[in-house]
Design a protein around this motif. Structure first.
Motif, PDB file in Angstrom:
ATOM      1  N   ARG A 194      11.325  -1.121   9.475  1.00 14.82           N
ATOM      2  CA  ARG A 194      11.611   0.316   9.635  1.00 14.82           C
ATOM      3  C   ARG A 194      10.761   1.225   8.767  1.00 14.82           C
ATOM      4  O   ARG A 194      10.762   2.444   8.966  1.00 14.82           O
ATOM      5  N   ASN A 218      10.877   5.084   4.636  1.00 19.15           N
ATOM      6  CA  ASN A 218      11.689   6.263   4.966  1.00 19.15           C
ATOM      7  C   ASN A 218      12.694   5.986   6.085  1.00 19.15           C
ATOM      8  O   ASN A 218      13.509   6.833   6.409  1.00 19.15           O
ATOM      9  N   GLY A 219      12.615   4.801   6.652  1.00 23.98           N
ATOM     10  CA  GLY A 219      13.515   4.443   7.744  1.00 23.98           C
ATOM     11  C   GLY A 219      14.642   3.527   7.313  1.00 23.98           C
ATOM     12  O   GLY A 219      15.412   3.056   8.148  1.00 23.98           O
ATOM     13  N   GLY A 223       0.935  -2.579   4.802  1.00 20.37           N
ATOM     14  CA  GLY A 223       0.497  -1.748   5.915  1.00 20.37           C
ATOM     15  C   GLY A 223       1.524  -0.674   6.225  1.00 20.37           C
ATOM     16  O   GLY A 223       1.188   0.494   6.442  1.00 20.37           O
ATOM     17  N   MET A 224       2.789  -1.064   6.238  1.00 19.48           N
ATOM     18  CA  MET A 224       3.865  -0.095   6.483  1.00 19.48           C
ATOM     19  C   MET A 224       3.879   0.976   5.392  1.00 19.48           C
ATOM     20  O   MET A 224       3.966   2.169   5.674  1.00 19.48           O
ATOM     21  N   ALA A 282       1.449   1.797   3.465  1.00 19.82           N
ATOM     22  CA  ALA A 282       0.217   2.595   3.498  1.00 19.82           C
ATOM     23  C   ALA A 282       0.378   3.762   4.472  1.00 19.82           C
ATOM     24  O   ALA A 282      -0.104   4.865   4.217  1.00 19.82           O
ATOM     25  N   ALA A 283       1.056   3.514   5.586  1.00 17.10           N
ATOM     26  CA  ALA A 283       1.279   4.601   6.548  1.00 17.10           C
ATOM     27  C   ALA A 283       2.134   5.701   5.914  1.00 17.10           C
ATOM     28  O   ALA A 283       1.909   6.880   6.144  1.00 17.10           O
ATOM     29  N   GLU A 284       3.096   5.298   5.097  1.00 17.42           N
ATOM     30  CA  GLU A 284       4.009   6.265   4.473  1.00 17.42           C
ATOM     31  C   GLU A 284       3.593   6.592   3.046  1.00 17.42           C
ATOM     32  O   GLU A 284       4.437   6.948   2.205  1.00 17.42           O
ATOM     33  N   LEU A 285       2.303   6.493   2.809  1.00 15.33           N
ATOM     34  CA  LEU A 285       1.754   6.613   1.452  1.00 15.33           C
ATOM     35  C   LEU A 285       2.209   7.874   0.721  1.00 15.33           C
ATOM     36  O   LEU A 285       2.497   7.833  -0.482  1.00 15.33           O
ATOM     37  N   LEU A 286       2.285   9.001   1.439  1.00 17.25           N
ATOM     38  CA  LEU A 286       2.618  10.272   0.790  1.00 17.25           C
ATOM     39  C   LEU A 286       4.085  10.367   0.402  1.00 17.25           C
ATOM     40  O   LEU A 286       4.491  11.314  -0.273  1.00 17.25           O
ATOM     41  N   SER A 287       4.873   9.374   0.813  1.00 21.16           N
ATOM     42  CA  SER A 287       6.273   9.341   0.394  1.00 21.16           C
ATOM     43  C   SER A 287       6.479   8.483  -0.841  1.00 21.16           C
ATOM     44  O   SER A 287       7.579   8.414  -1.367  1.00 21.16           O
ATOM     45  N   VAL A 327       0.135  -0.925  -3.796  1.00 20.35           N
ATOM     46  CA  VAL A 327      -0.387  -1.142  -2.446  1.00 20.35           C
ATOM     47  C   VAL A 327      -1.910  -1.275  -2.487  1.00 20.35           C
ATOM     48  O   VAL A 327      -2.487  -2.191  -1.877  1.00 20.35           O
ATOM     49  N   ARG A 328      -2.555  -0.384  -3.241  1.00 18.25           N
ATOM     50  CA  ARG A 328      -4.010  -0.469  -3.382  1.00 18.25           C
ATOM     51  C   ARG A 328      -4.424  -1.802  -3.984  1.00 18.25           C
ATOM     52  O   ARG A 328      -5.415  -2.409  -3.570  1.00 18.25           O
ATOM     53  N   PHE A 361      -4.415  -4.427  -1.343  1.00 18.68           N
ATOM     54  CA  PHE A 361      -5.578  -4.270  -0.466  1.00 18.68           C
ATOM     55  C   PHE A 361      -6.820  -4.860  -1.132  1.00 18.68           C
ATOM     56  O   PHE A 361      -7.557  -5.644  -0.533  1.00 18.68           O
ATOM     57  N   GLU A 383      -5.057  -5.546   9.540  1.00 17.28           N
ATOM     58  CA  GLU A 383      -3.969  -4.575   9.440  1.00 17.28           C
ATOM     59  C   GLU A 383      -3.803  -3.815  10.753  1.00 17.28           C
ATOM     60  O   GLU A 383      -2.695  -3.581  11.218  1.00 17.28           O
TER      61      GLU A 383
END
Lengths: 195, 195
Positions: B23, B26-27, B107-108, B110-115, B124-125, B128, B166
């Motif tokens: 999820r 944030n989910g 990967g998940m 990274a998509a929500e990185l700004l949260s 996360v970095r 990677f 990814e």
DNA sequence: GTCTATATAGAGATAGAC
DNA sequence: GTCTATCTCTATATAGAC
């Protein structure tokens, strides 16, 4: 944005696109839209009853705009390799927007897929498939005009190319930024080049 | 999971990993953790004061486990191409877990990185970069033992390979599933193979 | 089409008893 | 270590006036 030609509904979608590309669907709220557009939350709801409705409209518009970008690429008389490079540029451009923190709308939504209504899921899949088809066409052209070279099935290769673009955006947004993104796309072009 | 050897803290992390991979950060909520583990929300907070703390522990454990998976690959005496294929399998396996709806944890995120808090972003970095280094090493081996062939800079190619993994997971989870994922990874191996 | 006001639910987090 | 109870904030969404 001209407010005469650009109604409130469109301005909400402009802000919504920006917010979802940066924060994802679960990371933004109607309050964020309300703040950025300068109207009340209830007024946002007048234009879009639910978040699902807003996302549906967002995806609809995004895919229309995207279609307008890729059609001229296919129609041009450049070699397939050059067309591919132009297409890659669309993804690189996304990360180059102010803040260097925007992802692909559909890539962001794909990550949060389980939070979406079935309607929106289908729209994201539709975008993905449109891209595979587009890439496959260019790959076929590239084999004909000898500007591209690779072994194996074209359809599978098209999926790989698209996956790489989405992944490059996801990864570079987190680490490396636009420079890294461009280098990664250049490597991909290299792998598909003859010789 | 044996509750004698597997304390509450570990069980929370097990559930947390599952939830975030499906999820996103944030989910999912502390209530979700509470429900799945079978203790109250306040008890979850006893083990992890904040969501950031929980994610930090999650990433810490994930990276440790991941290290235990990739070290033996590097140490084996197989050709580099075979090592790469084994490594690719780790990503394919993720999507093959029940439900076919899990993404890469990083990967998940990274998509929500700004949260995420800065602390978690750095984790996360770090994941990677660990992957780029690992891939780069294999690519260098592959050029030596001639099991892999490609033009250009090895570091840039390593980034491309990781981005593709990814991206393949992100895209196949949304459209195509494990079968498509495997075909995509096979195409990538093909592009890196000599001849 | 926009507003104020409100309903309802859920979030993250804490205090203090057992 | 787990519980009940509660705080505070924010979320989506609606009713009804202007």
């Amino acid at each position: 944005m001209n407010r005469r030609t650009h109604g409130t509904r469109e301005r909400i979608l402009d802000v919504g696109l920006d917010l979802v590309q940066r924060r994802g669907i679960n990371g933004m709220s109607f309050q964020d839209l309300s703040d950025a557009v300068g109207i009340r939350k209830a007024s946002v709801h007048h234009h879009f009853a639910s978040k699902t409705d807003m996302v549906a409209a967002l995806l609809d518009r995004y895919r229309t705009h995207f279609g307008r970008e890729i059609r001229p690429i296919l129609g041009s008389r450049k070699p397939a390799a050059a067309k591919l490079k132009t297409y890659f540029g669309l993804f690189a451009d996304t990360l180059e927007q102010p803040g260097n923190d925007k992802g692909c709308l559909c890539g962001m939504l794909a990550a949060e897929l389980l939070s979406l209504e079935a309607e929106n899921v289908e729209q994201v899949r539709g975008f993905f498939r449109e891209n595979y088809r587009f890439i496959e066409q260019i790959l076929n052209e590239g084999r004909s005009d000898a500007s591209l070279a690779f072994a194996g099935d074209t359809a599978a290769m098209a999926r790989l190319v698209f996956s790489s673009l989405e992944g490059a955006l996801l990864v570079a947004r987190c680490d490396g930024g636009p420079r890294s993104m461009k280098a990664t796309l250049q490597s991909l072009l290299g792998l598909l080049s003859p010789g």
